[in-house]
Every structure is written in C-alpha cells, then in structure tokens.
Design a protein around this motif. Sequence first.
Motif, PDB file in Angstrom:
ATOM      1  N   GLY A  23      59.333  32.664  47.684  1.00 36.24           N
ATOM      2  CA  GLY A  23      57.913  32.415  47.889  1.00 36.24           C
ATOM      3  C   GLY A  23      57.045  33.308  47.048  1.00 36.24           C
ATOM      4  N   VAL A  24      55.768  33.226  47.316  1.00 44.27           N
ATOM      5  CA  VAL A  24      54.791  33.927  46.487  1.00 44.27           C
ATOM      6  C   VAL A  24      53.513  34.165  47.283  1.00 44.27           C
ATOM      7  CG1 VAL A  24      53.979  31.719  45.535  1.00 44.27           C
ATOM      8  CG2 VAL A  24      53.540  33.821  44.273  1.00 44.27           C
ATOM      9  N   ILE A  25      52.893  35.289  47.027  1.00 42.41           N
ATOM     10  CA  ILE A  25      51.539  35.546  47.519  1.00 42.41           C
ATOM     11  C   ILE A  25      50.613  35.553  46.306  1.00 42.41           C
ATOM     12  CG2 ILE A  25      49.976  37.159  48.671  1.00 42.41           C
ATOM     13  CD1 ILE A  25      52.392  38.374  50.090  1.00 42.41           C
ATOM     14  N   ILE A  26      49.541  34.774  46.399  1.00 42.05           N
ATOM     15  CA  ILE A  26      48.489  34.827  45.382  1.00 42.05           C
ATOM     16  C   ILE A  26      47.352  35.649  45.963  1.00 42.05           C
ATOM     17  CG2 ILE A  26      46.872  33.507  43.972  1.00 42.05           C
ATOM     18  CD1 ILE A  26      48.718  31.036  44.523  1.00 42.05           C
ATOM     19  N   ASP A  27      47.103  36.791  45.373  1.00 46.99           N
ATOM     20  CA  ASP A  27      45.990  37.624  45.838  1.00 46.99           C
ATOM     21  C   ASP A  27      44.906  37.583  44.771  1.00 46.99           C
ATOM     22  OD1 ASP A  27      44.531  39.338  47.408  1.00 46.99           O
ATOM     23  OD2 ASP A  27      45.621  41.140  46.822  1.00 46.99           O
ATOM     24  N   GLY A  28      43.723  37.197  45.165  1.00 43.88           N
ATOM     25  CA  GLY A  28      42.628  37.178  44.206  1.00 43.88           C
ATOM     26  C   GLY A  28      42.172  35.797  43.803  1.00 43.88           C
ATOM     27  N   CYS A  29      42.683  34.789  44.483  1.00 40.70           N
ATOM     28  CA  CYS A  29      42.154  33.444  44.216  1.00 40.70           C
ATOM     29  C   CYS A  29      40.721  33.393  44.739  1.00 40.70           C
ATOM     30  CB  CYS A  29      43.008  32.381  44.912  1.00 40.70           C
ATOM     31  SG  CYS A  29      42.441  30.703  44.562  1.00 40.70           S
ATOM     32  N   PRO A  30      39.766  32.983  43.917  1.00 44.20           N
ATOM     33  CA  PRO A  30      38.386  32.940  44.395  1.00 44.20           C
ATOM     34  C   PRO A  30      38.245  31.974  45.571  1.00 44.20           C
ATOM     35  CG  PRO A  30      38.520  32.367  42.036  1.00 44.20           C
ATOM     36  CD  PRO A  30      39.923  32.463  42.550  1.00 44.20           C
ATOM     37  N   ALA A  31      37.317  32.250  46.439  1.00 40.92           N
ATOM     38  CA  ALA A  31      37.016  31.334  47.539  1.00 40.92           C
ATOM     39  C   ALA A  31      36.325  30.087  47.015  1.00 40.92           C
ATOM     40  CB  ALA A  31      36.110  32.034  48.549  1.00 40.92           C
ATOM     41  N   GLY A  32      36.533  28.993  47.710  1.00 43.17           N
ATOM     42  CA  GLY A  32      35.796  27.778  47.377  1.00 43.17           C
ATOM     43  C   GLY A  32      36.539  26.803  46.481  1.00 43.17           C
ATOM     44  N   ILE A  33      37.799  27.075  46.177  1.00 39.24           N
ATOM     45  CA  ILE A  33      38.593  26.157  45.363  1.00 39.24           C
ATOM     46  C   ILE A  33      39.215  25.091  46.280  1.00 39.24           C
ATOM     47  CG2 ILE A  33      40.642  25.948  43.869  1.00 39.24           C
ATOM     48  CD1 ILE A  33      38.439  27.490  42.505  1.00 39.24           C
ATOM     49  N   PRO A  34      38.988  23.821  46.021  1.00 43.10           N
ATOM     50  CA  PRO A  34      39.670  22.781  46.807  1.00 43.10           C
ATOM     51  C   PRO A  34      41.177  22.861  46.553  1.00 43.10           C
ATOM     52  CG  PRO A  34      37.842  21.855  45.496  1.00 43.10           C
ATOM     53  CD  PRO A  34      38.070  23.257  45.024  1.00 43.10           C
ATOM     54  N   ILE A  35      41.943  22.912  47.625  1.00 38.80           N
ATOM     55  CA  ILE A  35      43.399  23.033  47.502  1.00 38.80           C
ATOM     56  C   ILE A  35      44.037  21.699  47.860  1.00 38.80           C
ATOM     57  CG2 ILE A  35      45.475  24.235  48.336  1.00 38.80           C
ATOM     58  CD1 ILE A  35      43.564  26.032  46.698  1.00 38.80           C
TER      59      ILE A  35
ATOM     60  N   ILE D 346      31.073  52.558  43.635  1.00 41.12           N
ATOM     61  CA  ILE D 346      30.192  51.397  43.857  1.00 41.12           C
ATOM     62  C   ILE D 346      30.149  50.513  42.605  1.00 41.12           C
ATOM     63  CG2 ILE D 346      27.822  50.661  44.360  1.00 41.12           C
ATOM     64  CD1 ILE D 346      29.238  51.895  46.772  1.00 41.12           C
ATOM     65  N   THR D 347      30.075  51.144  41.450  1.00 40.52           N
ATOM     66  CA  THR D 347      30.049  50.367  40.208  1.00 40.52           C
ATOM     67  C   THR D 347      31.295  49.505  40.075  1.00 40.52           C
ATOM     68  OG1 THR D 347      28.761  52.096  39.116  1.00 40.52           O
ATOM     69  CG2 THR D 347      29.914  50.546  37.682  1.00 40.52           C
ATOM     70  N   ASP D 348      32.436  50.118  40.336  1.00 40.17           N
ATOM     71  CA  ASP D 348      33.693  49.372  40.247  1.00 40.17           C
ATOM     72  C   ASP D 348      33.689  48.184  41.198  1.00 40.17           C
ATOM     73  OD1 ASP D 348      36.351  49.041  39.248  1.00 40.17           O
ATOM     74  OD2 ASP D 348      37.119  49.865  41.120  1.00 40.17           O
ATOM     75  N   PHE D 349      33.219  48.404  42.408  1.00 41.13           N
ATOM     76  CA  PHE D 349      33.251  47.318  43.400  1.00 41.13           C
ATOM     77  C   PHE D 349      32.235  46.223  43.103  1.00 41.13           C
ATOM     78  CE2 PHE D 349      35.780  50.204  46.076  1.00 41.13           C
ATOM     79  CZ  PHE D 349      36.742  49.315  46.512  1.00 41.13           C
ATOM     80  N   ILE D 350      31.103  46.590  42.535  1.00 40.81           N
ATOM     81  CA  ILE D 350      30.144  45.540  42.153  1.00 40.81           C
ATOM     82  C   ILE D 350      30.797  44.618  41.122  1.00 40.81           C
ATOM     83  CG2 ILE D 350      28.019  45.113  40.851  1.00 40.81           C
ATOM     84  CD1 ILE D 350      26.766  47.503  42.287  1.00 40.81           C
ATOM     85  N   LEU D 351      31.497  45.214  40.172  1.00 43.14           N
ATOM     86  CA  LEU D 351      32.158  44.388  39.148  1.00 43.14           C
ATOM     87  C   LEU D 351      33.297  43.585  39.754  1.00 43.14           C
ATOM     88  CD1 LEU D 351      32.138  46.959  36.195  1.00 43.14           C
ATOM     89  CD2 LEU D 351      30.575  45.033  36.568  1.00 43.14           C
ATOM     90  N   ARG D 352      34.072  44.224  40.634  1.00 39.01           N
ATOM     91  CA  ARG D 352      35.185  43.509  41.249  1.00 39.01           C
ATOM     92  C   ARG D 352      34.710  42.297  42.042  1.00 39.01           C
ATOM     93  NH1 ARG D 352      39.075  48.097  43.888  1.00 39.01           N
ATOM     94  NH2 ARG D 352      40.366  46.291  44.346  1.00 39.01           N
ATOM     95  N   ALA D 353      33.549  42.430  42.655  1.00 40.30           N
ATOM     96  CA  ALA D 353      33.069  41.350  43.530  1.00 40.30           C
ATOM     97  C   ALA D 353      32.667  40.102  42.754  1.00 40.30           C
ATOM     98  CB  ALA D 353      31.897  41.851  44.369  1.00 40.30           C
ATOM     99  N   LYS D 354      32.563  40.227  41.423  1.00 40.15           N
ATOM    100  CA  LYS D 354      32.106  39.079  40.646  1.00 40.15           C
ATOM    101  C   LYS D 354      33.095  37.908  40.674  1.00 40.15           C
ATOM    102  CE  LYS D 354      28.949  41.370  37.494  1.00 40.15           C
ATOM    103  NZ  LYS D 354      27.768  40.680  38.095  1.00 40.15           N
ATOM    104  N   THR D 355      34.304  38.167  41.166  1.00 45.00           N
ATOM    105  CA  THR D 355      35.304  37.101  41.159  1.00 45.00           C
ATOM    106  C   THR D 355      35.642  36.605  42.567  1.00 45.00           C
ATOM    107  OG1 THR D 355      37.129  38.680  41.253  1.00 45.00           O
ATOM    108  CG2 THR D 355      36.333  38.079  39.076  1.00 45.00           C
ATOM    109  N   SER D 356      34.832  36.975  43.549  1.00 47.55           N
ATOM    110  CA  SER D 356      35.176  36.622  44.936  1.00 47.55           C
ATOM    111  C   SER D 356      35.139  35.127  45.205  1.00 47.55           C
ATOM    112  CB  SER D 356      34.210  37.306  45.910  1.00 47.55           C
ATOM    113  OG  SER D 356      34.284  38.692  45.789  1.00 47.55           O
ATOM    114  N   LYS D 357      34.203  34.467  44.587  1.00 49.04           N
ATOM    115  CA  LYS D 357      34.071  33.035  44.890  1.00 49.04           C
ATOM    116  C   LYS D 357      33.657  32.252  43.658  1.00 49.04           C
ATOM    117  CE  LYS D 357      29.454  33.928  46.696  1.00 49.04           C
ATOM    118  NZ  LYS D 357      28.687  34.122  47.943  1.00 49.04           N
ATOM    119  N   ILE D 358      33.915  30.991  43.714  1.00 46.09           N
ATOM    120  CA  ILE D 358      33.503  30.058  42.661  1.00 46.09           C
ATOM    121  C   ILE D 358      32.069  29.642  42.939  1.00 46.09           C
ATOM    122  CG2 ILE D 358      33.837  27.668  41.867  1.00 46.09           C
ATOM    123  CD1 ILE D 358      35.894  29.549  40.713  1.00 46.09           C
ATOM    124  N   GLU D 359      31.258  29.666  41.934  1.00 42.24           N
ATOM    125  CA  GLU D 359      29.864  29.259  42.178  1.00 42.24           C
ATOM    126  C   GLU D 359      29.492  28.040  41.326  1.00 42.24           C
ATOM    127  OE1 GLU D 359      27.538  32.313  43.463  1.00 42.24           O
ATOM    128  OE2 GLU D 359      28.568  33.933  42.462  1.00 42.24           O
TER     129      GLU D 359
END
Lengths: 359, 359, 359, 359
Positions: A23-35, D346-359
């Motif tokens: 198996g596999v864990i994907i960590d960091g897939c953005p939210a909101g992607i239709p699966i 904080i700077t690192d986390f602001i940048l990291r958060a840019k990939t949290s979701k699809i917009e």
Amino acid sequence: MSNSFGKIFKITTYGESHGVGIGVIIDGCPAGIPIDEELMRIDMQRRKPGQSKITTQRKEEDEVEVLSGVFEGESTGTPIALSIRNKDQKSKDYSHIKDSYRPSHADFTYDQKYGNRDYRGGGRSSARETAARVAAGAIAKMVLAHYKVSVQAYVSQVGSLRLEKSYQEMDLSEAENNIVRCPDQKMAERMIDLIDETRKNRDTIGGIVTCVIKNTPIGIGEPVFDKLHAVLGQAMLSINAVKGFEYGSGFEGVKMYGSAHNDAFTREGERTITRTNHSGGIQGGISNGEDIYMNVAFKPIATIMNDQESIDKDGNEVTVKGKGRHDPCVVPRAVPIVEAMAALTITDFILRAKTSKIE
Amino acid sequence: MSNSFGKIFKITTYGESHGVGIGVIIDGCPAGIPIDEELMRIDMQRRKPGQSKITTQRKEEDEVEVLSGVFEGESTGTPIALSIRNKDQKSKDYSHIKDSYRPSHADFTYDQKYGNRDYRGGGRSSARETAARVAAGAIAKMVLAHYKVSVQAYVSQVGSLRLEKSYQEMDLSEAENNIVRCPDQKMAERMIDLIDETRKNRDTIGGIVTCVIKNTPIGIGEPVFDKLHAVLGQAMLSINAVKGFEYGSGFEGVKMYGSAHNDAFTREGERTITRTNHSGGIQGGISNGEDIYMNVAFKPIATIMNDQESIDKDGNEVTVKGKGRHDPCVVPRAVPIVEAMAALTITDFILRAKTSKIE
Amino acid sequence: MSNSFGKIFKITTYGESHGVGIGVIIDGCPAGIPIDEELMRIDMQRRKPGQSKITTQRKEEDEVEVLSGVFEGESTGTPIALSIRNKDQKSKDYSHIKDSYRPSHADFTYDQKYGNRDYRGGGRSSARETAARVAAGAIAKMVLAHYKVSVQAYVSQVGSLRLEKSYQEMDLSEAENNIVRCPDQKMAERMIDLIDETRKNRDTIGGIVTCVIKNTPIGIGEPVFDKLHAVLGQAMLSINAVKGFEYGSGFEGVKMYGSAHNDAFTREGERTITRTNHSGGIQGGISNGEDIYMNVAFKPIATIMNDQESIDKDGNEVTVKGKGRHDPCVVPRAVPIVEAMAALTITDFILRAKTSKIE
Amino acid sequence: MSNSFGKIFKITTYGESHGVGIGVIIDGCPAGIPIDEELMRIDMQRRKPGQSKITTQRKEEDEVEVLSGVFEGESTGTPIALSIRNKDQKSKDYSHIKDSYRPSHADFTYDQKYGNRDYRGGGRSSARETAARVAAGAIAKMVLAHYKVSVQAYVSQVGSLRLEKSYQEMDLSEAENNIVRCPDQKMAERMIDLIDETRKNRDTIGGIVTCVIKNTPIGIGEPVFDKLHAVLGQAMLSINAVKGFEYGSGFEGVKMYGSAHNDAFTREGERTITRTNHSGGIQGGISNGEDIYMNVAFKPIATIMNDQESIDKDGNEVTVKGKGRHDPCVVPRAVPIVEAMAALTITDFILRAKTSKIE
C-alpha cells in the motif's frame, strides 16, 4: 530504506510480494480534488499480471481500498491511504530459493545489507511493489487533470526492435489497443512475436518505454539539484529493472552541434514557443511549456525459466531452477508504472512551484 | 529552489555567476576526517576555466576558503562552509542579453518562474555553480578515502567520436595526461582536433563522461525510491547540460536476453563476486561490491559564437550576438564535476547504510 | 499536511476518527529487531477508550495488524505498516456538528485551510489519530530495548492537584496500578476524585504528564536545530491538547542563579556523571547520559457535555450540544502517547548519531 | 548535525564562535521580496554583544554581507547567502579550557559525540551561532511584511521578577526603550538592577521572553506533526539556554476547566473571531487569525565568573576559572533571536500553506 518520494505531494509505500499486503500513503494531496476510484481501477488493470499471453500468468486482483483522506468524493487535504491485500501468496513456491542467490536479483544485496530477508517472491525487492505506485499515480493524475496535464507512455523498443517514428507521428492512444502497448500496430505485432518467442525459449528480453507529458505549466522544476528532469530521472530509475534514462535529445544529442541543437524561440500569438524541442520541454531544469518526452530503458528481467548456476548463502554452488510465473518482457506492464512516476513527479513540482514568487 | 543534495552528508550551495561569490555548506560530514585543502585545490584546477586551448579562455581563480567545521586539520562534525569569491565579474559583457531569451538557455524559464532574473552571465543557471559542487566533492572524496573507495571519470565520447574500449581495457589515470581527459591518447588527439575545429567554427559540440567507482562497500543504496543508481542518476542529471544517464548495461542492455545479461555469482576466496557485471555493481538498488560504472550524456552547450535569432521579454524579434568566452565542448571540464557528484552520492549512502541493521 | 515524524526512523500516519481506519508506516526501522506484538497490544490497551470510569466510555478495540516489514518474528529493514480498522463509527452522532464550529476545536481552522472537512468526530483532528502513534511507539520501544533505554511517563498534575515529589522519590511502576496513572497512590485518589467530579459537572480539566527516559546513550541529539530537547518538544507539542513543554529545570529554572543551576561534573568509576541534573540529561542539545525528564502540559479538552454558544459556517449563531462520550481529563490516556512520542524521538536520534564520527 | 530549519523557506547555518566566520543560506525565499539591508543591520545591533552595561562587553561588529540571491534590490528566488566574518577572535583566552569540561556547557557532550571539538569559545555550541539566525530572521520579516504579519518579543521575567501584565495591557514598542527590553519601564528598572547585581556577584540569572505574532493568515500550520505551535516550540527550544516553551494558556491552562478555557466563536463584521484567546491563536495546530503568543524560558547561562570545580577529559579534577566577557542574563539579547525564530517559522508555514487546497 527510503520508501518516500516527493516533497509536497509525498508518497510512502510499504509491502512485500508475499506478505499480508502492500500500500501507500499520499501525504500532501491538496483538498478539493475529485477522487474517482474507477480511474484508479483502470490503471491497476493495465499493470496487473495475467492480462495477456505475453505477461506473467500469475493472478493478482489488486483491488485498492481507500482508507482515509477522501470524504464525500473529494480529497480533504489529509493523508490518503491506499491498501492492496495480497491474495495469491503461494509461499511454498519459493522455498527452493530461500538460501540461494538468484543471479542479478537482489537476494545477495538484501542479505548483506539487512542481515535477513523475506525471501518469498523477492520480498520488498519484487516489482509487486510498483502496484502501490500505480495506485498513487492514479491519484496524481486526478490532480493533473485539474491542471489539464496529460501523461502518456508507450513501448518504443523491445530487444532490438526499435520504433523509429517519433511520438508526434503517431496517435499515442493506439498504444492501448494491443497487448504490448506500442502505438504502431505493425511494430506491435513484431514486438509481440519477439516476446512470445522469448517466452517459449524460457528467456527474457529488455525494452524501452517512452513517456510524453503534455501541457505542463511553464515554470515548474527546482534548480539546482531538483531540476525537473533530474527528479524525473530518479523517479524512473527507481523502477525495478531500469538501467537508463534520457530526455529531449538524450544520448543522440551528444553528437550534435550547438547550432543545430539550440531551440529557437518564437511567438505563437501571445505564447512564447520554440521552433524545435531538443530541450525536451525543460530548460535549466524548469519546464518551458513544450512537450516533455523521455526514454526509460528496461533490462531483461532476471527471472528466467532456464536453470542457472549460482551460489547460496554459505558459498556452496547451487542450481537455481527456473520455475514460477514471470514476465518474458517487462515493458508492456511497465507503461502504467512509468506514467505513474511521471504523474507523481509533475504533480509534486506543480505544487512546489506555488511558492516561487510573491504575487 | 532546491539547492540541497544528500540526506546525511548534505550539501547546500549558493551563488550566481556574476554575484559576490558562490559557495557551499556541507552539513553532516562525520568528525575525524583529515581535511587536506591541497586535494581540494587540485580538483578546482581541473574544473576551472582557461586551463587549455579547448576550454573557455575566461579566467577564474576559484580559490576556496574554509570558513568552519575544520579544526586542527580534521572535520569536527559541524557544518563545513566553503566560500569562493567571484573575481572576474565583467558585468558589462552581459547587458546585451538583459532582455533577450537566448536559445536553449534558462533565461525564459527563470523569468517565467521567478518574475525577475539576475541576467549577468546566466546568474544562478550558469555552470559556474558547479565550482561549489567540486569543492564539496573534494571533501566527500576525503571521506571516501577512509573507506578506500575511488571515483574516476573520463571523457569517452565527443560528438560522434566514441571510445569503444571498455574502462577495464585502459589505465584510467592516463585521462589526466591530455587536455580532453580521455585515457586513450590516440582518441584524445582526435577529440581535441574535433573540439578545436568546432571552436573555430564558433560552434559547440556534445560528449559523454564515463565514471567508474571502485571498492564501494557492499550494501549501500536505499530502496525503493533511493536506489543507489536512481540517486546517482539524479545527481548526474542535475549537472548543467546533462541529457541522459545509464549505468551497467544501460541502453544497450535492452537488446539482450536475460540468459546473457544475468551476472552469475561465484566465490573468490571468501568473497562473493559475479562473473560478469552487466548490473554495474548495483542489484535491487544496492551495491554488490563490483565496480559501479555509468555514462553521462552532455548536450552541446547553448552558448555559441554565431548570431542567433530569438525574441525578447516583450516578444520582439532580436538577434542574440555570439560573444564572450565559452567552452566549445563541456566534457573535459565536466570530468571533475561528475566525479564530485558521484563522490557526494556514495558518501551519503555509506553514512545512510550505517543504520540498516542492528548489530 | 505533514504526517511524518523522524528523519531515519520515520513514521507516517493516516486516518480519520470515523473513516475506514487509521494506521502508520514506519520507514527506517533497522533489520534484526525482535517484534513482539503482545507488547504493542499492551500499550494500545493503555491508550484505548473505555478502560475506566474516568475515561470516555466509547469502545474502540484498536487491534493492530502488521502488514509488512516483519518476517519470522524480526524486522527486515523494510517499511513496517500497521493498520487499525475503525469499528465504532457512529457517524450519525456527528450530524449535529456538521456545519457548526465547536469552541476550541479545529472545525473552523480545518474548514478555512482545506475548504472542506470530514466533520465526523473531528476527522483527522481527532485524538483518535494518536492510536497510530502508540502502535509505532511500541515498535520504537522494541528498538530501545536493544539499547537498554527505558521510557516511563506518569500523571503529575490534574487541575491544581500537583504531585510535589520528584520522579526519583517514587516507584514509577506504581503509576500503572491506578486508573489515573499517578505513581503516588494517595495523590492518585485525589486526582481520580477531581476528575470524577469534573465528569459529573459535564466539564473537563487539564493536567500534566511527566516523562522520564533512563539510560539514553551519551552523544545523541543533532545541534543546532535538532537539539534533542527541541525535537522532544516538537514531538510532545504535536500531541492533541498540549500547550506547553519543559525539560530539566524548565520554567522554574529561570529563577535560579547560574552558580546554583550548573551541574558539576564528577566521576563515578570510569563514568563521567553530574552531581545535580538541572540540565535534564541534555547539554548543548546532546544527551550526557543522565536521566532525561520533562513535563508536558495538557489543556482541558474542548468537548464538554454542557451546551455552548457558537456560530456555524455561515456566521449564524448556534448552540453546540454537549453529547457523545468523551474524556473529562485526557492525561490518564495520554501517558502511553507521551511515552510513544518520547520513544520515537529517542530511537530516531540513536540511529542518527551513528554517523557523527569516523571510527 | 542538523543545521537546517524550515521546509520551504529553509535556512542552513554554519560557523564556530572563533572560526573564520559564521553565516547562513536561505533556500526557498520567494522571488520579488524587497530586501532592505538596513532592517537586517538593526536586528543585528539588537542582538550584538556590548550594547549596554547588562550585556557582555565583548565586541563583535556582526556586519552581514549578502553574497547571492538578491539582484537590483529584490530577492530572485535563488539562495540568499549571508556571511558574517568573526573579528574579535581572542583564541588565547580559551586555552585554559581546552581539556576541561565546563559545568553545564556542551564541552563533554561534543567530545563524546564527535571525538574532537573546537574548544575556542565553545565552538559551534556557542550562542554566537544565533547571529546567523537573526540575519536570516530579518529576511523572513521582510517576507512577513508582504503579508502584514508582525512579530514582537520582549522580556517578561528576569529571575523571580515577573511582569504580571498581559501583552495586551502594554505598548510593546516600549520594550526597545530600555536596555533589558521590557515594555513596562518600572519593571524594566527593577530587572536591570537585578541583572547588574547578579553581574557584580559574578553570577548569572535566567528569564523569560514573551513573543506575540499578530495578523497571521488564517489556515497556516501542518497537522499532525508540524502543528504550528509544535514547530514554534522546536524553533524556540533550539535556541541556546532555552528550557521551556508554552503558548496560549500554557502551563497555567492545565488548572482550568474546559468550560472556562474554551474560546467561544463570534462574528465581527465578516470575520469570525473568538471572544477569548486561551488557544493562543492556534486550534488543531492551525492558525485561526487571533494573536499568537508564547513564553520562552531561558536558564541562567552556564558561564559564571566564579571558579567552579569540574573534571577534565582524562577524569582529573580541575578548577574552571571564571574569566572572559559574558552576559549575566541572556534574555535582553535573546529578544531578537526569539523574534527571528518566530519569523522564520511563520514565513515557512505561510509558504507551505499555499498547497493546501485547489482553488
């Protein structure tokens, strides 16, 4: 052990050929992607054993269960865990190799590195591990769909049978219409014959998978060490049996003069494009918007059906019997694996590029 | 940007072609390694411009200053910072390319990715960056000396001139006796002539560097994604102008049958060895103690001395003038860079392997 | 999302409170560690809900299945995957909070960050996630057993009830003889009464878990950013509901003078020891062989059984009903979680230290 | 050694107290940030020794040279290297401690871990290393300025003198108007007197720095292991002499009931806010837009001016002489260091958060 790949869209895989499951864990897939689990199932089918006369007759169902990270049909931004149970675990098949070092397998090196080894079917070194990559790659393709990026691979060489046409000259979707996955039907037939003949000789043969990525956003790739093609290279070379990687003009390009090799820039409406594409869509390690294309060389896999002389753990001479069910040529089943690694790489880099500049 | 390489023995580089200076931090060098700055100086000399008629006539002194991490002649386990000041910064040479996109350079992609760009001499995308790699690689070689590992690279192809002898058939130390760094003196002369002719035509040409690593400890490499050859591949592909990588039987191996390709195990005294070495010293991604050998393909570099048509930032057609001082063929100077990347990779994996098993 | 912890002995977890299941992959466990699943079961029992009147009455069986990485009773150096299926998924219990933002929960922040949210039982933000940590921590303890390192945690404060005795004055194994896990039986009774009273008031209360690590090898910890206590701090602060961390003299130490705080070195036979241990076993971020001890502060958990005013997604005022089955005080069940994070951290650093110097 | 911090905005530092110099590479700073070296100079002045009678009288100029990554006043997205040469290297001052293990210093642990040690002024374990953090932190603050985030730290406790006012009750900018950096001028005077008295007694004393971060974007922080407060904790605990970290209600919060501790949500115009802020601006490891505040506990530093008994490398009893120029209390100079680590995080986390979701 290093079983993770990717920096933002990061996968971590587990599992042995004949253990409980992989198996596999994907960590960091953005939210909101239709699966869409059906898309995953299709790629698993393309990789699975037993799909034609030129692949191993071993049966693996490879059903993927989604354990987390998806809610109401969408990714949630939390880890997506995918599990595949092993069903066809004929452990007794492998007792004969428990102490033997099969030629060109990882038996010897695993024993030396770890001091012990799950010898059943190659354990972790088995290409069964790539099933988890294909499952994760299917999720990556769903992310890429959002960005309109397409990834398509096909078989361009088996043994000395080389498809001389470039990818632009063919309809790549034709590759899925024959069992060897070559988009040129005539060449496909010759390749199938060669593999079939090799199988009858209880031997194996190598081949090349070509992969084309279209519509990559301009500006992805992270110099100086994570140049886009450098990580694509690592991704491909990490697949079992791969011995070489080239992109763009590749090894042939070394023979060229700079004046011929350089890709002139020009404009097509508002877009900056290049007239030729020896660069393979990547300049300075960063995508320039042109097609990315590459070749991945696979050796003949080590498991042959004929007997071979070798030694065992204690240095005694032994005969390794050729038995079991194995692929005479790995490239037809490698096509979705190459696509998966390409999709995983591109997805990761698209996400990484989001922090390149302040807007 | 991703300017780090390695997981335990990790380097991080910085610097632009025409900025104040370039350099590197090595984090994770074990304490107790004798540091001999003279060895570093020798490798820097091998890489530096202006060393012969077939390299660029640009002068860079490339003196390396050790800022930290070394005390009383030994590494202390703390970060080793190496600094190289830029001396020959003729910035005015580059004003003509400020807004132009030179064909097959990274001007366009950097502009697209970052929104701005240090256009002086290619900035960060210049191969000047590799000087820091060579300095760090020299430290890695000092670690490898402790393990008796040797790394030797040489030029095996320039344009279509291909050295057909395998590395075993030559005395590789001969490579340093001619300016093209080919261990076969006759072929060296032909290569030099070809490069010189190319230079006179104001053009550039590609080539191949072959690298051989001897005496690697058995058991290094971290499957499944950091297979030894996969990370070697990334390392090499991250060097400017590299288009392809192969190890062991490489691309030629795809034509072989498994029965011929498999490397039979046997014993030599107490050691387990293989009769042939198509595996290139790596099986299942882990070193087996045999020689590791690989080919690295370099394209003809993009800077040619003839005028080329291109466009500028605003899409206007421009002529890119061929001027400045550049290499007609990059491979002679690439030899120590390839060695550096190999040494950095092997060093990192030797350290990583220390945690594979409980003893 | 960042669901990995550790650099060599690296865990990656997944799973939501009410999804299909949770689990963890351990990548980097050395080969050759005897794996005793019974030890894992014991720690899971210590963490599981429903174990006493002062914990939540929710039932979770938390059976751990080992999917890979273990062969014939020993770790093989390949990834160890541990899976826990969710059994008690009363999803309907949570429909009432689907759109509400519960006070001091992560409902609001997850919605803002990800744009969607698995609202069932808190989804990924639920402390259910810590079950995977405890399972992985049990494996880490098996590695630590090889090095004779012990990790023991206990409850030292509930609300204002503070155990004034230092850890040296008690038999810490007594902690497991009462349901609050305080090694002082008299104080334990008072704590139990306070928690029980709090439960009856449909409220919650905070507490402190103290953790003691004995026999850590000298020389582990990786300055300057991965000082041993810095990563222990991150480890503990990553546990749900933790608000503070201190080690050695901690916050009280700020009141002291250096002349009193300094730990004088002396010899005990061949060993270098310190007369006092305000340093908490760590100097300059590296273990000195003395006991490592620390306090971890847990807030009162946010789920109370009384109604609370809040708002929903659309900004409407809503009443959040107090219902479900929750812990009135988290610290008794947090004891094995704190131990797990300590064990995971120490294990990782022992492995990391193997490359500090050349021997 | 682990001398990197951050995942996207990643710093790597180097340098010993009395080596050639110290410095830092920032890899991952987005392109397009205006770089104002004067702002860096101001923070360096706040950290530098010799600034008042209550700090060490040692002189260090701490001039920062920008070597790369900045072009025409803006970051280019390539690594920013900052270099600080050591000027006041009185190495002879340290010969007396070459073989001695100073109490509560890192002499013993470095020797044990690395087998050798740069004993001059503590080498890498010296707080001189934090100058590089402050330089990098100044760049981080320039990124935060783009996002309108402010970071302000001040001294809230020296020895037992504790400032009881909360940060909301004071004008924090007042902190820079006195040499101890406490925003309450009356308390500042008392603190200064206490430190001065301690200095006269040739002793040292501890203290607490409080840090407040305002206007953090909602949604930063990466559960489950890189919760925002967990990485802030690691950041602070990695500073020399830090023994404890708490945020929001912290250690005091454990005494509270959930009904009092919970922060009720409400609306202020279009914004969702909380009525109280025991959460310290972070819920579930993710910022909620409220102020983030934390306390960082510093022990009395180990270098006192009185003689101390100890042992040397060989186990002989020795007297460690109190000499040199050191701080009687570290917290006034620690204020910009705490700010730097907060800004980097904080700077690192602001940048990291840019990939949290699809917009």
